[in-house]
Design a protein around this motif. Sequence first.
Motif, short mmCIF file in Angstrom:
data_model
loop_
_atom_site.label_atom_id
_atom_site.label_comp_id
_atom_site.label_asym_id
_atom_site.label_seq_id
_atom_site.Cartn_x
_atom_site.Cartn_y
_atom_site.Cartn_z
N ILE A 178 0.84 -1.21 0.00
CA ILE A 178 0.00 0.00 0.00
C ILE A 178 0.87 1.25 0.00
CG2 ILE A 178 -1.68 1.34 1.32
CD1 ILE A 178 -2.82 -1.25 2.34
N PHE A 179 1.87 1.25 0.88
CA PHE A 179 2.74 2.42 1.01
C PHE A 179 3.53 2.67 -0.28
CE2 PHE A 179 6.87 4.22 2.46
CZ PHE A 179 6.38 5.46 2.82
N VAL A 180 4.18 1.62 -0.78
CA VAL A 180 5.03 1.82 -1.96
C VAL A 180 4.21 2.17 -3.20
CG1 VAL A 180 6.66 0.70 -3.51
CG2 VAL A 180 6.87 0.37 -1.07
N VAL A 181 3.05 1.53 -3.37
CA VAL A 181 2.22 1.83 -4.55
C VAL A 181 1.82 3.30 -4.53
CG1 VAL A 181 -0.07 1.50 -5.51
CG2 VAL A 181 1.33 -0.47 -5.01
N THR A 182 1.33 3.79 -3.39
CA THR A 182 0.87 5.17 -3.32
C THR A 182 2.02 6.14 -3.58
OG1 THR A 182 -0.59 4.39 -1.58
CG2 THR A 182 -0.51 6.75 -1.95
N MET A 183 3.14 5.93 -2.88
CA MET A 183 4.24 6.87 -3.01
C MET A 183 4.85 6.85 -4.41
SD MET A 183 4.38 8.60 -0.39
CE MET A 183 5.87 9.51 -0.76
N SER A 184 5.02 5.65 -4.99
CA SER A 184 5.66 5.61 -6.30
C SER A 184 4.73 6.14 -7.37
CB SER A 184 6.14 4.21 -6.64
OG SER A 184 5.05 3.35 -6.75
#
Lengths: 229, 196
Positions: free
Chosen positions: B45-51
């Motif tokens: 969730i974190f990496v998808v949103t930030m990237s």
Amino acid sequence: MKKRKIFIDGIFANNAAFMLFLGICPALATTSSFMSALGMGIAVLATLILTNVVISAIRRWVPNEIRIPVLIVIIATTVTIIEMLMQAYMFDLSQTLGVYLSLIVVNCIILGRAEAFAMKNNVLDSLIDAVGTGIGFMLGLLALAFAREFLGTGGIAFTSLLTGQPIWGFQIIPDNYTIGLFQESSGAFIMFGLIVALINFVVAKISENKKKKEAAAKAAAKLAAEGGK
Amino acid sequence: MQFLLMGIGAVLINNIILTRFLGICPLLGVSKSNSSAFGMSLAVIFVVTMSAILSYSLYMYVLVPLKIEYLRLVSFILIIASFVQFVEMFLKRFVPALYKSLGIYLPLITTNCVVLAVSLDVVATDGGVPVYNFLNMVGYAFFTGVGYAVILILFSFIQERLINNKNMPKTFQGSGIALVTIGLLVMAFLGFAGMI
């Protein structure tokens, strides 16, 4: 002999899709029709050959610490080139494959072969390995697509890869008896699971037969030895 | 309200695993235990949103003005890989507890197709006009990540039962039955189609 083994292993014993479970996303997404599976197979094969050869050629000059970024940039560039070529010469096919064409970049097969094989072997061996692995993956895709399209629509329709025009097709199962489920996404998963089970069954049978043969040979040898006494 | 609909759409109806077959390798590999499924879900969730935010900004404010849109694949994958590396180093230095629980899943995320697919999705154009504005893009990326997490956790519970099942035919053990189960899960989620 060794080169032949590299090639054959890539197709059967280390088949990317069914034995190692690599690159399953495109294997499921692009196999609703036989021709799109063929297109995807060719795209992966071409990418694999180019990246494996290039990476194997420059492997001596790549520092070990930053090899992953280097490999990723080479792979991404190659995929961009192939994507552009396909958009120019096979427009319909590139529209059908859509985002999955770009996603070849993160296909574990490509990075896996680059890291595990091309970084350690010479150019010729890497080329053979790429061709073997690529053909193995393509055969896997084609088997899955054949089963899905045949059961889902009752036959196979061949179209030209360049223009998208229909060439030839056949239909064996009448329309009323086709199983539309296999064209849907749920059918993709189920068919893949069934093929994996079938392969497990065949592999288990082969090794069982081998064991039986060995046991029989041993028993015969023992009998012969006792008879000799 | 718009975000609620977007969330329901991304989690239940157009779930990225179930309808677009993305991110299946981790689904088969990681989901064998609940705790690692939770860890992986949070990381995704974190990496998808930030990237998605990083790729969108890079595309709209650098690549488009310079007219080098064709470099998007190379630049996105570099952004994702270096961002994941950065997060890993940051967590290791400042939040060791979280690093310990997420640590091994972070490097795996670079090759998770969900991340790259979402980054490519958010810069899609419809007749030359971008489909997503900034706020919609963040919502889309976040809820797609949540949708992925929901399936990963749901499936990890099923996997535990499947592994412990002693009556399984030998040929279906492992990945065979897991794939058939995902197929049935897809059919169950078809029931949500047409909700919006």
